[in-house]
Motif scaffolding. Sequence first.
Motif, PDB file in Angstrom:
ATOM      1  N   LEU A 156      14.368  80.618  21.536  1.00 22.76           N
ATOM      2  CA  LEU A 156      15.250  80.931  21.582  1.00 22.76           C
ATOM      3  C   LEU A 156      15.631  78.835  21.769  1.00 22.76           C
ATOM      4  O   LEU A 156      16.822  78.353  21.159  1.00 22.76           O
ATOM      5  CB  LEU A 156      16.342  81.086  22.069  1.00 22.76           C
ATOM      6  N   PHE A 157      15.392  78.176  22.309  1.00 28.23           N
ATOM      7  CA  PHE A 157      16.024  77.398  22.899  1.00 28.23           C
ATOM      8  C   PHE A 157      15.189  75.872  21.088  1.00 28.23           C
ATOM      9  O   PHE A 157      16.579  75.485  21.153  1.00 28.23           O
ATOM     10  CB  PHE A 157      14.861  76.100  23.982  1.00 28.23           C
ATOM     11  N   GLY A 158      14.479  76.285  21.705  1.00 25.70           N
ATOM     12  CA  GLY A 158      13.918  75.627  20.179  1.00 25.70           C
ATOM     13  C   GLY A 158      14.621  75.762  18.842  1.00 25.70           C
ATOM     14  O   GLY A 158      14.826  74.366  17.748  1.00 25.70           O
ATOM     15  N   TYR A 159      14.636  76.997  18.709  1.00 21.69           N
ATOM     16  CA  TYR A 159      15.363  77.214  17.274  1.00 21.69           C
ATOM     17  C   TYR A 159      16.670  76.800  17.078  1.00 21.69           C
ATOM     18  O   TYR A 159      18.014  76.184  16.631  1.00 21.69           O
ATOM     19  CB  TYR A 159      15.652  78.729  16.946  1.00 21.69           C
ATOM     20  N   ALA A 160      17.662  77.059  18.456  1.00 22.38           N
ATOM     21  CA  ALA A 160      19.188  76.573  19.044  1.00 22.38           C
ATOM     22  C   ALA A 160      19.164  74.834  18.486  1.00 22.38           C
ATOM     23  O   ALA A 160      19.724  74.657  17.916  1.00 22.38           O
ATOM     24  CB  ALA A 160      19.563  76.580  20.176  1.00 22.38           C
ATOM     25  N   ALA A 161      18.157  74.235  19.351  1.00 18.15           N
ATOM     26  CA  ALA A 161      17.855  73.034  19.018  1.00 18.15           C
ATOM     27  C   ALA A 161      18.415  72.594  16.906  1.00 18.15           C
ATOM     28  O   ALA A 161      18.795  70.909  16.941  1.00 18.15           O
ATOM     29  CB  ALA A 161      17.225  72.333  19.799  1.00 18.15           C
ATOM     30  N   LEU A 162      17.145  72.730  16.510  1.00 19.63           N
ATOM     31  CA  LEU A 162      16.852  72.740  15.407  1.00 19.63           C
ATOM     32  C   LEU A 162      18.462  72.979  14.722  1.00 19.63           C
ATOM     33  O   LEU A 162      18.343  72.466  13.919  1.00 19.63           O
ATOM     34  CB  LEU A 162      15.669  74.007  14.866  1.00 19.63           C
ATOM     35  N   ALA A 163      19.211  73.888  15.340  1.00 16.48           N
ATOM     36  CA  ALA A 163      20.794  74.651  14.474  1.00 16.48           C
ATOM     37  C   ALA A 163      21.416  73.541  15.055  1.00 16.48           C
ATOM     38  O   ALA A 163      22.356  73.023  13.754  1.00 16.48           O
ATOM     39  CB  ALA A 163      21.424  75.419  14.230  1.00 16.48           C
ATOM     40  N   ILE A 164      21.448  73.063  15.705  1.00 18.48           N
ATOM     41  CA  ILE A 164      22.284  71.918  15.726  1.00 18.48           C
ATOM     42  C   ILE A 164      21.837  70.643  15.213  1.00 18.48           C
ATOM     43  O   ILE A 164      22.947  69.675  14.789  1.00 18.48           O
ATOM     44  CB  ILE A 164      22.475  71.463  17.604  1.00 18.48           C
ATOM     45  N   PHE A 165      20.327  69.985  15.583  1.00 18.26           N
ATOM     46  CA  PHE A 165      20.392  69.101  14.113  1.00 18.26           C
ATOM     47  C   PHE A 165      20.711  69.630  12.887  1.00 18.26           C
ATOM     48  O   PHE A 165      21.468  68.394  12.501  1.00 18.26           O
ATOM     49  CB  PHE A 165      18.774  68.388  14.659  1.00 18.26           C
ATOM     50  N   VAL A 166      20.212  70.837  12.505  1.00 20.54           N
ATOM     51  CA  VAL A 166      21.078  70.886  10.975  1.00 20.54           C
ATOM     52  C   VAL A 166      22.823  70.548  11.059  1.00 20.54           C
ATOM     53  O   VAL A 166      22.878  70.422   9.747  1.00 20.54           O
ATOM     54  CB  VAL A 166      20.568  71.942  10.240  1.00 20.54           C
ATOM     55  N   ILE A 167      23.655  70.589  11.503  1.00 19.06           N
ATOM     56  CA  ILE A 167      24.783  71.433  11.788  1.00 19.06           C
ATOM     57  C   ILE A 167      25.050  69.557  11.840  1.00 19.06           C
ATOM     58  O   ILE A 167      25.976  68.812  11.326  1.00 19.06           O
ATOM     59  CB  ILE A 167      25.266  71.677  12.748  1.00 19.06           C
ATOM     60  N   ALA A 168      24.573  68.915  12.042  1.00 18.88           N
ATOM     61  CA  ALA A 168      24.944  67.337  12.807  1.00 18.88           C
ATOM     62  C   ALA A 168      24.725  66.568  11.258  1.00 18.88           C
ATOM     63  O   ALA A 168      25.174  65.483  10.841  1.00 18.88           O
ATOM     64  CB  ALA A 168      24.124  66.631  14.326  1.00 18.88           C
ATOM     65  N   TYR A 169      23.309  66.548  10.954  1.00 15.95           N
ATOM     66  CA  TYR A 169      23.289  65.984   9.501  1.00 15.95           C
ATOM     67  C   TYR A 169      23.835  66.753   8.706  1.00 15.95           C
ATOM     68  O   TYR A 169      24.366  66.288   7.349  1.00 15.95           O
ATOM     69  CB  TYR A 169      21.809  67.229   8.818  1.00 15.95           C
ATOM     70  N   ILE A 170      24.290  67.904   8.679  1.00 13.09           N
ATOM     71  CA  ILE A 170      25.449  68.245   7.496  1.00 13.09           C
ATOM     72  C   ILE A 170      27.027  67.658   7.772  1.00 13.09           C
ATOM     73  O   ILE A 170      27.643  66.865   6.890  1.00 13.09           O
ATOM     74  CB  ILE A 170      26.028  69.862   7.892  1.00 13.09           C
ATOM     75  N   PHE A 171      27.189  67.090   9.112  1.00 11.44           N
ATOM     76  CA  PHE A 171      28.671  66.157   9.545  1.00 11.44           C
ATOM     77  C   PHE A 171      27.917  64.759   8.755  1.00 11.44           C
ATOM     78  O   PHE A 171      28.652  64.234   8.843  1.00 11.44           O
ATOM     79  CB  PHE A 171      28.428  65.840  10.542  1.00 11.44           C
ATOM     80  N   VAL A 172      26.756  64.425   8.566  1.00  9.12           N
ATOM     81  CA  VAL A 172      26.256  63.222   8.772  1.00  9.12           C
ATOM     82  C   VAL A 172      26.436  62.863   6.892  1.00  9.12           C
ATOM     83  O   VAL A 172      27.112  62.125   6.299  1.00  9.12           O
ATOM     84  CB  VAL A 172      24.708  63.212   8.689  1.00  9.12           C
ATOM     85  N   ILE A 173      26.376  64.154   6.169  1.00  7.80           N
ATOM     86  CA  ILE A 173      26.527  63.920   5.291  1.00  7.80           C
ATOM     87  C   ILE A 173      27.682  64.251   4.167  1.00  7.80           C
ATOM     88  O   ILE A 173      28.223  63.339   3.290  1.00  7.80           O
ATOM     89  CB  ILE A 173      25.473  65.206   4.492  1.00  7.80           C
ATOM     90  N   LEU A 174      28.726  64.832   4.825  1.00  5.43           N
ATOM     91  CA  LEU A 174      29.924  64.561   4.843  1.00  5.43           C
ATOM     92  C   LEU A 174      30.955  63.687   5.351  1.00  5.43           C
ATOM     93  O   LEU A 174      32.226  63.663   5.538  1.00  5.43           O
ATOM     94  CB  LEU A 174      30.885  66.425   5.813  1.00  5.43           C
TER      95      LEU A 174
END
Length: 100
Positions: free
Chosen positions: A43-61
């Motif tokens: 669960l920790f690995g999947y949560a870290a991946l989700a946080i990374f994707v959300i941060a990357y979306i903010f970088v794109i926007l």
Amino acid sequence: MTYLSILKQALLASTLLGFSLAVSASPLADSSENMPLSLTSSLFGYAALAIFVIAYIFVILEEKIHLSKSKPVLLAAGLIWNLIAIAYQYSSNINAQANL
């Protein structure tokens, strides 16, 4: 309260939480249990991946929300390191209970 001030407060809280977890009890104190955890399928690995994707979306926007790239990335890094600290703390507690 602006979005920037909320982001600064979240980054500060994340840093303080990570520091307090690191100081409270070191999960690597027991020399027989110095094996690194595999967090890739937890669960920790999947949560870290989700946080990374959300941060990357903010970088794109970045241009649409007028937020520099470094702010969401630094916040995500702090949150991910806190997840790692919590995972090791959780693993340490489980190992301590198994040794009883």
